[in-house]
Design an enzyme around this catalytic site. Structure first.
Site, PDB file in Angstrom:
ATOM      1  N   LYS A 196       0.829  -1.219   0.000  1.00  0.00           N
ATOM      2  CA  LYS A 196       0.000   0.000   0.000  1.00  0.00           C
ATOM      3  C   LYS A 196       0.859   1.264   0.000  1.00  0.00           C
ATOM      4  O   LYS A 196       0.442   2.303  -0.535  1.00  0.00           O
ATOM      5  CB  LYS A 196      -0.986  -0.029   1.162  1.00  0.00           C
ATOM      6  N   ASP A 249      -5.998  -0.078   4.671  1.00  0.00           N
ATOM      7  CA  ASP A 249      -4.762   0.683   4.829  1.00  0.00           C
ATOM      8  C   ASP A 249      -4.427   1.450   3.556  1.00  0.00           C
ATOM      9  O   ASP A 249      -3.921   2.581   3.606  1.00  0.00           O
ATOM     10  CB  ASP A 249      -3.631  -0.280   5.193  1.00  0.00           C
ATOM     11  N   THR A 253      -3.824   5.518   3.415  1.00  0.00           N
ATOM     12  CA  THR A 253      -2.490   5.999   3.094  1.00  0.00           C
ATOM     13  C   THR A 253      -2.433   6.699   1.739  1.00  0.00           C
ATOM     14  O   THR A 253      -1.602   7.591   1.538  1.00  0.00           O
ATOM     15  CB  THR A 253      -1.492   4.821   3.105  1.00  0.00           C
ATOM     16  N   SER A 259      -0.246  11.222   5.248  1.00  0.00           N
ATOM     17  CA  SER A 259       0.549  10.037   4.932  1.00  0.00           C
ATOM     18  C   SER A 259       1.911  10.459   4.387  1.00  0.00           C
ATOM     19  O   SER A 259       1.990  11.227   3.422  1.00  0.00           O
ATOM     20  CB  SER A 259      -0.177   9.174   3.897  1.00  0.00           C
ATOM     21  N   ARG A 260       2.971   9.943   4.994  1.00  0.00           N
ATOM     22  CA  ARG A 260       4.323  10.273   4.530  1.00  0.00           C
ATOM     23  C   ARG A 260       4.523   9.825   3.086  1.00  0.00           C
ATOM     24  O   ARG A 260       5.150  10.515   2.283  1.00  0.00           O
ATOM     25  CB  ARG A 260       5.350   9.603   5.435  1.00  0.00           C
TER      26      ARG A 260
END
Length: 336
Positions: A196, A249, A253, A259-260
């Site tokens: 993901k 997830d 994300t 989200s990084r």
């Protein structure tokens, strides 16, 4: 507090996610030890201060912090919150300190570069005979630390010797705000958590290029189709990939600037160079390391993953962001 054989939980790793999990275990009524590697973080937490990895959050006074790994390893269950790329070495150091029957719960997401191993495979090789489990799902650390509602998956194999470890961990960590679901599909949970991040980068690139929400939705759907094909080839169950640790997830994300990985993709799409995004001291998005390993694992399994390949080529510098999108659109039409 529900009864559980795992009344003492040790969280090994005091980054944002590790700190959040320590707070979740504490909220579940467990005795909690947080092992801290960084000397400055350990000193701050011992003085009742904040963790620089999770500013604005302080730990309860009765939550134990330590820099002694052997002391932390005496707990009933150990949550390993270290990056996937260093998991092997860490697990080898930890294994001699662990009592038989102590669950080692992987809380990292990724695929090892070079070997292409899932985190569960890394731990099985580094600590043979250990009681292996994995925790994954749609969970931003700050929301967990604040006690906001969160659901995750915990997977472990059942055995005659150790029983239903996933159910026991579910009881140990579950609370009104943190709800684990039990599974025995370690491959599905590990693969979903790793892949993901790669598709979150792709969706961020779409956002950074200004290609619109239609394109992002298409990328999400086709990315999940890729993930499902590889999951089938590796023996994961489709219902696992459709659940929290897969689709759930991915949606979180790949759609949020928090989200990084999504933010990393946005920066790439907006024209930022990899050298700037991977500068020393700057945490690199997990998906950047995972993308080439995911592609290599898929090729070994005979599975085509054009979106993941595009992300890997972007990260290597072989393909500019705009060309990656065009390459996907120029592919020969096929059936869904």
């Amino acid at each position: 507090m529900a009864s559980s054989p795992y009344s003492h939980i040790a969280v090994l790793g005091a980054g944002a996610w590790g700190t959040a999990l320590a707070l979740a275990a504490h909220a579940a009524g467990r005795k909690v030890t947080l092992w801290v590697r960084e000397a400055d973080v350990l000193d701050s937490l011992r003085r009742g201060g904040e963790n620089r990895f999770l500013p604005g959050v302080t730990l309860p006074a009765d939550l134990i912090v330590t820099g002694d790994l052997a002391e932390a390893a005496k707990a009933d269950a150990l949550l390993l919150v270290v990056p996937a790329q260093v998991l092997s070495g860490f697990a080898q150091s930890l294994a001699p300190l662990v009592r038989p029957g102590t669950p080692l719960v992987i809380c990292a997401k990724g695929i090892e570069q070079g070997s292409g191993r899932l985190v569960t495979e890394i731990l099985e090789a580094a600590a043979p005979g250990a009681v292996l489990a994995i925790l994954s799902g749609p969970s931003f650390a700050r929301d967990v630390a604040r006690g906001l509602p969160t659901a995750v998956t915990i997977a472990a194999r059942k055995s005659e010797q150790w029983g239903d470890v996933a159910a026991k961990l579910q009881d140990a960590l579950g609370s009104a705000s943190f709800r684990p679901y039990a599974s025995d599909d370690l491959v599905g949970v590990a693969l979903g958590g790793a892949a993901k991040n790669v598709y979150a980068i792709a969706c961020g690139v779409v956002e950074g290029l200004g290609l619109g929400e239609n394109a992002r939705a298409a990328l999400l759907a086709r990315g999940f189709a890729e993930l499902s094909r590889l999951g089938e080839a590796l023996g994961a169950r489709r219902e696992t990939l459709m659940g929290l640790s897969g689709l759930g997830d991915l949606v979180l994300t790949a759609t949020s600037p928090s989200s990084r990985n999504f933010s990393f993709g946005m920066a790439l799409g907006a024209g930022k160079a990899m050298a700037e995004l991977s500068a020393p001291g700057k945490p690199l998005a997990e998906g950047a390391a995972t993308a080439p390993a995911l592609v290599a694992r898929a090729k070994a399994a005979g599975v085509e993953m054009p979106i993941a390949e595009g992300v890997a080529d972007l990260i290597s510098g072989a393909l500019p962001p705009g060309e990656a999108a065009l390459r996907l659109m120029r592919r020969k039409p096929t059936v869904e």
